[in-house]
Write an enzyme that holds these catalytic residues in place. Sequence first.
Site, short mmCIF file in Angstrom:
data_model
loop_
_atom_site.label_atom_id
_atom_site.label_comp_id
_atom_site.label_asym_id
_atom_site.label_seq_id
_atom_site.Cartn_x
_atom_site.Cartn_y
_atom_site.Cartn_z
N HIS A 242 0.89 -1.17 0.00
CA HIS A 242 0.00 0.00 0.00
C HIS A 242 0.92 1.21 0.00
O HIS A 242 1.80 1.31 0.85
CB HIS A 242 -0.91 -0.01 1.23
CG HIS A 242 -1.89 1.12 1.24
ND1 HIS A 242 -2.32 1.72 2.41
CD2 HIS A 242 -2.52 1.78 0.24
CE1 HIS A 242 -3.17 2.68 2.12
NE2 HIS A 242 -3.30 2.74 0.81
N ASP A 243 0.75 2.11 -0.94
CA ASP A 243 1.74 3.18 -1.12
C ASP A 243 1.99 3.97 0.16
O ASP A 243 3.14 4.38 0.43
CB ASP A 243 1.35 4.11 -2.28
CG ASP A 243 -0.10 4.58 -2.25
OD1 ASP A 243 -0.76 4.44 -1.20
OD2 ASP A 243 -0.57 5.09 -3.29
N THR A 244 0.96 4.16 0.97
CA THR A 244 1.17 4.89 2.22
C THR A 244 2.06 4.12 3.18
O THR A 244 2.83 4.71 3.95
CB THR A 244 -0.17 5.22 2.89
OG1 THR A 244 -1.04 5.81 1.93
CG2 THR A 244 0.00 6.19 4.04
#
Length: 476
Positions: A242-244
């Site tokens: 997940h990019d975050t």
Amino acid sequence: MKDTIRNTYLAADFGGGSGRVIAGSLLHGKLVLEEIHRFPNRQVKLGNHVYWDFPALFEEMKTGLKLAAQKGYNVQGIGIDTWGVDFGLIDKYGNLLGNPVCYRDARTEGMPAEVFKILNEQAHYADTGIQVMAINTLFQLYSMKMRQETQLELASRLLFMPDLFSYFLTGVANNEYCIASTSELLDARQRAWSVPTIRALGLPEHLFGEIVFPGTIRGTLKEEIARETGLGAVDVIAVGSHDTASAVAAVPATEYPIAFLSSGTWSLLGVETDEPILTEEARQAQFTNEGGVGGRIRFLQNITGLWILQRLMSEWKARGEEQSYDTIIPQAEQAGIDTIIPVDDDAFMNPENMETALLDYCRKHGFQVPQDKAEIVRCVLQSLAFKYRQAVEQLNRCLPSPIRQLNIIGGGSQNKLLNQLTADELGIPVYAGPVEATAIGNILTQAMAKGEIADLRALREIVTHSVTSQVYYPKK
């Protein structure tokens, strides 16, 4: 001539509007980055649904891999990160059953109400710890079940977007922990599938496979892709997919708990903790517990971020009044307007015209109305900073002790006025940067998997040495 000896890692980073492949390597204890390939990502309306064009994205990623091979990099790993919640389904033969549907599709409208006829909402949060949002995977799947969609009946495995890219690179199907945690289908404490939730909703249990954690080798490039790209037998490594999660891994701080604001179209504000916070207070305040690198938890709120400002800038450009951030932000700094709007109000979710919506809202509620673009921008940014203060106040009530500093990462960390306003509202120092946090976290997690970095703390020390954070101290 590129250094062909130094180990290089490739980050395939997919956002809602674009994707890129970035190369990174360690040199004298610092990270060196180079963007290899950038490409658009678009949503496609086809028939009754809005889709992502997965085949095109996969082809663009391969183009980036080919370009990296042509540059002569000594590639040791590939890591993939994307937005959350969306997925593809594959059948028993390994075929993709259809393009992944975009989370902005209307199929999940009303689904939370249907699901909570079956599940107890409080007990569900105490299990999964995820903020209820209609876009979440749980509601996407339940909408498919209610409509008796054939894909769900034929599917052998569910793969979230990063899992899907990894699968078609390697032929190995597994689910990475951080991206799976966005689904609202994980047991937050056990960091495993919430089987009682899956069974209660009547979802096919066989869809949910092995969960792998950041730093795990997911598989090796299939022979035909190794040959096509020219990279050879390179490992595909699980990162905070997940990019975050990758962005938070790259926060250049070691003081615990690490408080972060991932600033972009959305603002994700929270802290990194060892264990989830599953209290009723956390649920009421709409905090979510998502997976992080090192088995950590990202305890955060999803807040409307720079979306309003981005829409305003695009509208002004469309009517021939284009503004430069370098010009309008200093002008906004001098603007004298105190109006605060609620940035999460439905009026600003997706209006036909954002400027009209903002001005109308101010008139309707008796607020001082901005008179020019600088005042509009000032209004938006100070409203965001005020929202951050509210979020931090709620956050602090859920923690043993209040946070002492905030690290702003991502593209929004370049907005100097917003950074200063945030420091002023919070009354604590704000550290801005790195801008490329997602790619940095992705690449350094791969280096950690390969033994070049000892652990998450050492990873963050490298980030600290590699980037210079700008510090904003409160002025009031």
